[in-house]
Structure formats: structure tokens, C-alpha cells
Design an enzyme around this catalytic site. Structure first.
Site, mmCIF file in Angstrom:
data_model
loop_
_atom_site.group_PDB
_atom_site.id
_atom_site.type_symbol
_atom_site.label_atom_id
_atom_site.label_comp_id
_atom_site.label_asym_id
_atom_site.label_seq_id
_atom_site.Cartn_x
_atom_site.Cartn_y
_atom_site.Cartn_z
ATOM 1 N N HIS A 17 -22.318 50.674 0.742
ATOM 2 C CA HIS A 17 -23.210 50.771 1.621
ATOM 3 C C HIS A 17 -22.909 51.804 2.714
ATOM 4 O O HIS A 17 -21.433 51.737 2.834
ATOM 5 C CB HIS A 17 -24.266 49.876 2.344
ATOM 6 N N CYS A 36 -18.703 51.969 9.712
ATOM 7 C CA CYS A 36 -19.338 51.630 8.554
ATOM 8 C C CYS A 36 -20.482 52.739 8.535
ATOM 9 O O CYS A 36 -21.402 52.687 7.827
ATOM 10 C CB CYS A 36 -20.463 50.336 9.260
ATOM 11 N N HIS A 42 -18.596 52.589 2.170
ATOM 12 C CA HIS A 42 -17.687 51.541 1.959
ATOM 13 C C HIS A 42 -18.478 50.146 1.353
ATOM 14 O O HIS A 42 -19.729 50.169 1.075
ATOM 15 C CB HIS A 42 -16.856 51.321 3.401
ATOM 16 N N HIS A 44 -18.512 45.802 0.190
ATOM 17 C CA HIS A 44 -18.253 44.378 0.528
ATOM 18 C C HIS A 44 -18.160 43.425 -0.568
ATOM 19 O O HIS A 44 -18.901 43.995 -1.672
ATOM 20 C CB HIS A 44 -19.104 44.072 1.494
ATOM 21 N N ASP A 82 -25.590 44.284 -7.696
ATOM 22 C CA ASP A 82 -24.242 44.272 -7.917
ATOM 23 C C ASP A 82 -23.617 45.282 -8.504
ATOM 24 O O ASP A 82 -24.176 46.126 -9.264
ATOM 25 C CB ASP A 82 -23.988 42.981 -8.822
ATOM 26 N N HIS A 83 -22.422 46.003 -7.952
ATOM 27 C CA HIS A 83 -21.813 47.064 -8.209
ATOM 28 C C HIS A 83 -22.771 48.285 -7.942
ATOM 29 O O HIS A 83 -22.530 49.233 -8.942
ATOM 30 C CB HIS A 83 -21.072 47.019 -9.686
ATOM 31 N N GLU A 127 -20.937 38.937 4.698
ATOM 32 C CA GLU A 127 -20.546 40.106 4.514
ATOM 33 C C GLU A 127 -19.001 40.042 4.343
ATOM 34 O O GLU A 127 -18.316 40.927 3.582
ATOM 35 C CB GLU A 127 -21.029 41.103 5.457
#
Length: 137
Positions: A17, A36, A42, A44, A82-83, A127
Site C-alpha cells: 500500500h 509510507c 511498500h 506488510h 492477499d498479495h 501491521e
């Protein structure tokens, strides 16, 4: 007296994100969001805890069948997040900054609409191992 029990399911997903407010200048975004705000995004490794709270059903012995809960989380959260790049791939974040707070809130509403009204829901989203949010609180 009626007692409630909490059932918690833990899941994991990876997502990228960028924290960015399109109404602000580049300088203000960098000032507020720092690293960020990287225009290249980037990622998490999110840890998710979904807690369902309610009265144990006398016939089944369940608050909620954990297989049903697991399937619901997979369909409503993992398959969508996810991903993925949350900013680009997830419709819920087209107009919403994908902060941990907002991600937890979105997950809550994605799941809550599938639960019986007599069940309470709490979301805890990590996170990082040291930074997490809870919704609602």
C-alpha cells in the site's frame, strides 16, 4: 445470567500500500506519512485476528462453526487482500487511504454483514509485531 464466549480465528496476508492523501501537496504527504508515502508502494506481512463473541448454542455447542468462520475470512478478506496492492487492486480503497485503521474497519464491515445479529465482532490487525489496531473499540 447468560454468559458470552469469544471465538478467535488468526489469519495472515501480505499486501502492499501507499499512504497518500490526494488532496494534499507532495510535501505535506511526505511530512505526514514519511516513508509510507513511497510512490512505488511498500508492503506488510499482516496478522489478522477475527473475534466472534456470542452465547454458545445449546444444540451445537458453538458460538460459530470455525470452518464457516475460516471460509468467510478466506472469501471476504484473504482472496481480496492477499498479495494485492491495496491502493490499486481493492475496490474498498479506491477512495479510502489504506491505513491499518481503515483496513481493520473495512475487514469488520466485510465480515459483519455475514454474521447473525446476535454475534459481536472484533478485528485486531497487526501491521508489524509491535503495531496493531483494533476495530471497533
Amino acid at each position: 445470567m447468560i454468559y458470552k464466549t469469544a471465538v478467535t480465528r488468526r489469519e495472515h496476508f501480505n499486501a502492499a500500500h501507499r499512504l497518500h492523501n490526494k488532496n494534499w501537496s507532495s510535501d505535506k504527504n511526505i511530512e505526514v506519512f514519511g516513508k509510507c508515502n513511497n510512490p512505488n508502494f511498500h508492503g506488510h506481512n499482516y496478522e489478522l485476528e477475527v473475534k466472534v463473541i456470542g452465547v454458545v448454542n445449546k444444540e451445537t455447542g458453538y458460538v460459530i462453526d470455525t470452518k464457516i468462520l475460516s471460509d468467510l475470512i478466506k472469501t471476504e478478506v484473504l482472496d481480496k487482500f492477499d498479495h494485492k496492492n491495496l491502493n490499486l487492486d481493492v475496490v474498498e480503497f479506491e477512495q479510502l487511504n489504506p491505513t491499518a485503521e481503515n483496513i481493520a474497519m473495512v475487514i469488520y464491515f466485510l465480515l459483519k454483514k455475514h454474521l447473525d445479529d446476535n454475534l459481536d465482532l472484533k478485528i485486531k490487525l497487526y501491521e508489524t509485531p509491535r503495531n496493531f489496531v483494533e476495530f471497533p473499540y
